[in-house]
Design an enzyme around this catalytic site. Structure first.
Site: not given
Ligand SMILES: *Cc1c(COP(=O)(O)O)cnc(C)c1O
Length: 392
Positions: A88, A110, A376
């Site tokens: 992020k 948000e 992610s």
């Molecule tokens: C917020 C988050 C997501 C989901 O958000 P996307 O916009 O779909 O990427 C996925 N993985 C992690 C670790 C997150 O913090």
């Protein structure tokens, strides 16, 4: 073909369905975002911060034991190693730099789980910007450690008291607040959602992920394209970043996973593609979960970051055209994958990321297939859920 068109649409999805009161804010962004982010001075500053603050490039790691289990060549893109623990921050840095160039001094955001709020509060501290984060009152209770982080970083956290007191209500509050101060305030949206140009802008900031994958694969296996690239989809920003430079290459198969919650045949799910229909949410035409009156159905997922009733318009388009394949992964499957990854590769993933691995058993992989899974985020924030879910 899969990129946004000049009118802000991906096929039939996207656009900017906004109240007139918000037009000035969005129009300023639309007119300036490309020239700013393509300028040399922006690129130099953005790249510097990605390298020396976030810690990029993040590694691309060959997961030998996982590869043996799923009978394919599996590589992990380690976004979990980014500063603040997830992808992020790539987006919040980009948008904060953009806001400064637009002369804004105040940032609003948000947040649902608090991850985007923390990433925003982090860059605001770094860049000396005032930061106000809107968060559903219920989410503030559920995600107290992230509320504390935001406060420690100097942000003001405003509880959203309306509706279900969760993410969509926080989003409504943020939009309302932005309308009241278009001159000084920039609204940092945390995913590839919202009115044009947000989905395209956020995808561009996250596209560093697939840019690095191409370079790293070339160095490691002598070819820049995998056979598959896999990512979990909440709003879809980590997936958009992982897919970005492969979108127009049909030899790379694009795979997304959405959170099925307790199952797509229950009412406790966040699978907006499997269960949703076309509608408008937060300024964008896309697939979303709604009742017969067009009211948003509250989503459910064990993972707070995937608990969103819509999906970015890029992904709705990939789904509709068949360019992307999307699998639903349940809470139970995600937990199983989190444990598997921990015990085979020594990496505790975020619950969101664990959903991406839930695609692997459903994919009919061949032993020579090169598969990149976008990891992610890291699992520290989910330890309480893991502790409640497993008997050690
Ligand atoms: C917020 C988050 C997501 C989901 O958000 P996307 O916009 O779909 O990427 C996925 N993985 C992690 C670790 C997150 O913090």
């Amino acid at each position: 073909m899969y990129q946004v068109n000049p009118n802000g649409f991906y096929g039939t999805f996207g656009g900017a369905y906004i109240p007139e009161m918000l037009y000035a804010n969005v129009e300023e962004l639309r007119q300036s975002y490309l020239s700013i982010i393509n300028s040399e001075s922006f690129k130099t500053e953005f790249d510097y911060l990605l390298e020396h603050y976030v810690g990029r490039p993040t590694p691309l790691f060959f997961a030998a034991r996982l590869s043996e289990i799923f009978k394919a060549q599996i590589y992990l893109k380690r976004e979990d190693l980014c500063h603040t623990g997830a992808h992020k921050i790539n987006n919040t840095i980009g948008q904060a730099l953009l806001a400064k160039r637009l002369g804004k001094t105040r940032i609003i955001a948000e947040t649902g789980a608090g991850q985007h709020g923390v990433a925003t509060a982090t860059v605001c501290a770094l860049m000396n910007l005032e930061c106000v984060v809107f968060m559903g009152e219920k989410d503030m209770e559920r995600q107290a450690p992230n509320v504390a982080r935001m406060k420690m970083l100097g942000a003001t956290v405003v509880p959203a008291l309306s509706g279900s007191r969760t993410l969509k209500d926080a989003t409504n509050e943020a939009i309302r607040n932005w309308m009241n101060d278009p001159v000084h305030t920039h609204y940092i949206i945390g995913s590839v959602v919202g009115p044009h140009p947000y989905p395209d802008m956020v995808a561009r900031f996250q596209s560093v992920i697939s840019h690095e994958i191409k370079e790293q694969l070339t160095r490691q296996i002598g070819r820049s394209n995998p056979d598959y690239v896999v990512a979990c989809v909440g709003g879809g920003s980590n997936a958009a970043g992982a897919f970005y430079h492969f979108l127009d290459n049909p030899n790379v198969q694009i795979v997304g996973t959405e959170a099925a919650g307790m199952g797509v045949d229950t009412n406790f799910t966040a699978a907006s593609l499997a269960k949703g229909s076309v509608g408008i949410i937060h300024g964008s035409k896309t697939m979303l979960m709604q009742d017969k009156y067009g009211q948003i159905v509250e989503p459910h997922s064990i993972s707070a970051g995937l608990d969103y009733p819509g999906i970015g318009p890029l992904h709705a388009h990939l789904f509709e055209t068949g360019r992307g394949k999307f699998y639903a992964v349940t809470d139970a499957q995600a937990l199983e994958m989190a444990l598997l990854l921990s015990r085979t590769e020594g990496i505790i993933p975020a619950l969101e990321s664990a959903h991406a691995f839930g695609a692997l058993p459903q994919m009919n992989l061949q032993p020579t297939d090169v598969v990149v899974v976008n990891l992610s985020g890291r699992g520290d924030k989910d330890m309480q859920t893991y502790m409640n879910s497993f008997e050690w």
